[in-house]
Scaffold this motif. Structure first.
Motif, PDB file in Angstrom:
ATOM      1  N   VAL A  68      30.303  -9.362   2.115  1.00  0.00           N
ATOM      2  CA  VAL A  68      30.943 -10.287   3.237  1.00  0.00           C
ATOM      3  C   VAL A  68      30.006  -9.923   4.613  1.00  0.00           C
ATOM      4  N   ASN A  69      29.178 -10.990   4.958  1.00  0.00           N
ATOM      5  CA  ASN A  69      28.093 -10.677   6.039  1.00  0.00           C
ATOM      6  C   ASN A  69      28.650 -11.334   7.398  1.00  0.00           C
ATOM      7  N   TYR A  70      29.550 -12.513   6.887  1.00  0.00           N
ATOM      8  CA  TYR A  70      29.975 -13.133   8.235  1.00  0.00           C
ATOM      9  C   TYR A  70      31.775 -12.891   8.283  1.00  0.00           C
ATOM     10  N   SER A  71      32.208 -12.751   9.525  1.00  0.00           N
ATOM     11  CA  SER A  71      33.666 -12.361   9.543  1.00  0.00           C
ATOM     12  C   SER A  71      34.075 -13.087  10.724  1.00  0.00           C
ATOM     13  N   ASN A  72      35.527 -13.439  10.918  1.00  0.00           N
ATOM     14  CA  ASN A  72      35.918 -13.982  12.175  1.00  0.00           C
ATOM     15  C   ASN A  72      37.345 -13.366  12.149  1.00  0.00           C
ATOM     16  N   TRP A  73      37.394 -11.840  12.252  1.00  0.00           N
ATOM     17  CA  TRP A  73      38.753 -11.062  12.543  1.00  0.00           C
ATOM     18  C   TRP A  73      39.415 -11.489  13.630  1.00  0.00           C
ATOM     19  N   GLY A  74      40.448 -11.476  13.721  1.00  0.00           N
ATOM     20  CA  GLY A  74      41.434 -11.663  15.123  1.00  0.00           C
ATOM     21  C   GLY A  74      41.897 -10.487  15.464  1.00  0.00           C
ATOM     22  N   PRO A  75      42.232 -10.242  16.878  1.00  0.00           N
ATOM     23  CA  PRO A  75      42.564  -8.815  17.265  1.00  0.00           C
ATOM     24  C   PRO A  75      43.713  -8.520  16.547  1.00  0.00           C
ATOM     25  N   PRO A  76      43.678  -7.160  16.330  1.00  0.00           N
ATOM     26  CA  PRO A  76      42.840  -6.070  16.898  1.00  0.00           C
ATOM     27  C   PRO A  76      41.625  -5.858  16.012  1.00  0.00           C
ATOM     28  N   GLY A  77      41.411  -6.807  15.191  1.00  0.00           N
ATOM     29  CA  GLY A  77      40.373  -6.533  14.154  1.00  0.00           C
ATOM     30  C   GLY A  77      40.617  -5.812  12.805  1.00  0.00           C
ATOM     31  N   LEU A  78      39.858  -5.319  12.109  1.00  0.00           N
ATOM     32  CA  LEU A  78      39.710  -4.826  10.767  1.00  0.00           C
ATOM     33  C   LEU A  78      39.789  -3.199  11.080  1.00  0.00           C
ATOM     34  N   GLY A  79      41.019  -2.738  10.848  1.00  0.00           N
ATOM     35  CA  GLY A  79      41.074  -1.256  11.006  1.00  0.00           C
ATOM     36  C   GLY A  79      40.953  -0.479   9.604  1.00  0.00           C
ATOM     37  N   PRO A  80      40.419   0.468   9.450  1.00  0.00           N
ATOM     38  CA  PRO A  80      40.079   1.480   8.072  1.00  0.00           C
ATOM     39  C   PRO A  80      41.104   1.427   7.218  1.00  0.00           C
ATOM     40  N   SER A  81      42.653   1.171   7.587  1.00  0.00           N
ATOM     41  CA  SER A  81      43.705   1.362   6.845  1.00  0.00           C
ATOM     42  C   SER A  81      43.748   0.069   6.132  1.00  0.00           C
ATOM     43  N   MET A  82      43.248  -0.930   6.737  1.00  0.00           N
ATOM     44  CA  MET A  82      43.280  -2.304   5.965  1.00  0.00           C
ATOM     45  C   MET A  82      42.145  -2.242   4.705  1.00  0.00           C
ATOM     46  N   LEU A  83      41.268  -1.271   4.722  1.00  0.00           N
ATOM     47  CA  LEU A  83      40.272  -1.455   3.798  1.00  0.00           C
ATOM     48  C   LEU A  83      40.766  -0.847   2.264  1.00  0.00           C
ATOM     49  N   SER A  84      41.407  -1.150   1.695  1.00  0.00           N
ATOM     50  CA  SER A  84      41.910  -0.491   0.447  1.00  0.00           C
ATOM     51  C   SER A  84      42.055  -1.547  -0.846  1.00  0.00           C
ATOM     52  N   HIS A  85      42.553  -1.214  -1.818  1.00  0.00           N
ATOM     53  CA  HIS A  85      42.816  -2.368  -2.985  1.00  0.00           C
ATOM     54  C   HIS A  85      44.042  -2.853  -2.695  1.00  0.00           C
ATOM     55  N   ASN A  86      45.090  -2.195  -1.662  1.00  0.00           N
ATOM     56  CA  ASN A  86      46.135  -2.667  -1.647  1.00  0.00           C
ATOM     57  C   ASN A  86      46.160  -3.957  -0.667  1.00  0.00           C
TER      58      ASN A  86
END
Length: 198
Positions: A68-86
């Protein structure tokens, strides 16, 4: 996007269609998708994005394993807790921004991207998925149209025949033909001759 599905069901639906859940590779494509999603805003909060967390590289990848080279995350963005298989990800229909969240008990609209590279917006069929059922439905519609057409033709033909018979009867009553007049004159003269002979 009449159909709202969970993430797993959306993935299965797109695979059956021969594609993958939506991937967005640049800003132009994000704007294009967002513009189309806005018309469905009342029915859905957004559409699933076909990305997953890859534990190998610790990054997000699209369904075809490209980064994923392009992203358009809304605030507050993508935190480490959201990087999981779930975690699952979607594009919001009201803003075009991307959101992370839990995969369970969440339904979103489904946009499948076909291999030719063009996004395909599937309002997800109200038509039956079974080809035999589709053929039966089409045949029934065609048969109904044929019956209606035949009934209309017969109705018009019957009206035409009745109108012709009525007009013919009215014509014969209103005037007598020359042969009828001649026959009446012969009958009258025969009667007069018979009376004179007596």
């Amino acid at each position: 996007m009449e159909l709202l599905l969970g993430h797993k069901e959306a993935r299965q639906r797109c695979q059956r269609a021969g594609g993958a859940v939506l991937s967005i590779l640049d800003e132009m494509e994000n704007v294009f998708v967002w513009e189309h999603l806005q018309s469905y805003e009342g029915q859905s909060r957004g559409a699933w994005l076909g990305m997953n967390f890859s534990p190998k590289g610790g990054t997000l990848v699209w369904q075809d394993n490209t980064a994923v080279n392009y992203s358009n995350w809304g605030p507050p963005g993508l935190g480490p807790s959201m990087l999981s298989h779930n975690s699952c990800y979607w594009i919001q229909s009201n803003s075009g921004l991307w959101r992370p969240g839990a995969c369970t008990n969440v339904t979103m609209g489904v946009v499948c991207k076909l291999p030719r590279g063009e996004p395909s917006f599937h309002p997800m069929p109200s038509l039956p998925e079974n080809p035999a059922a589709l053929v039966v439905v089409l045949m029934a519609v065609l048969l109904l149209l044929a019956l209606l057409t035949a009934a209309l033709i017969l109705y018009r033909r019957r009206q035409s025949i009745e109108r012709g018979a009525f007009e013919g009867a009215r014509y014969s009553r209103s005037s007598s033909s020359p042969t009828e007049a001649t026959e009446k004159n012969i009958l009258v003269s025969d009667m007069e001759m018979n009376e004179q002979q007596e």
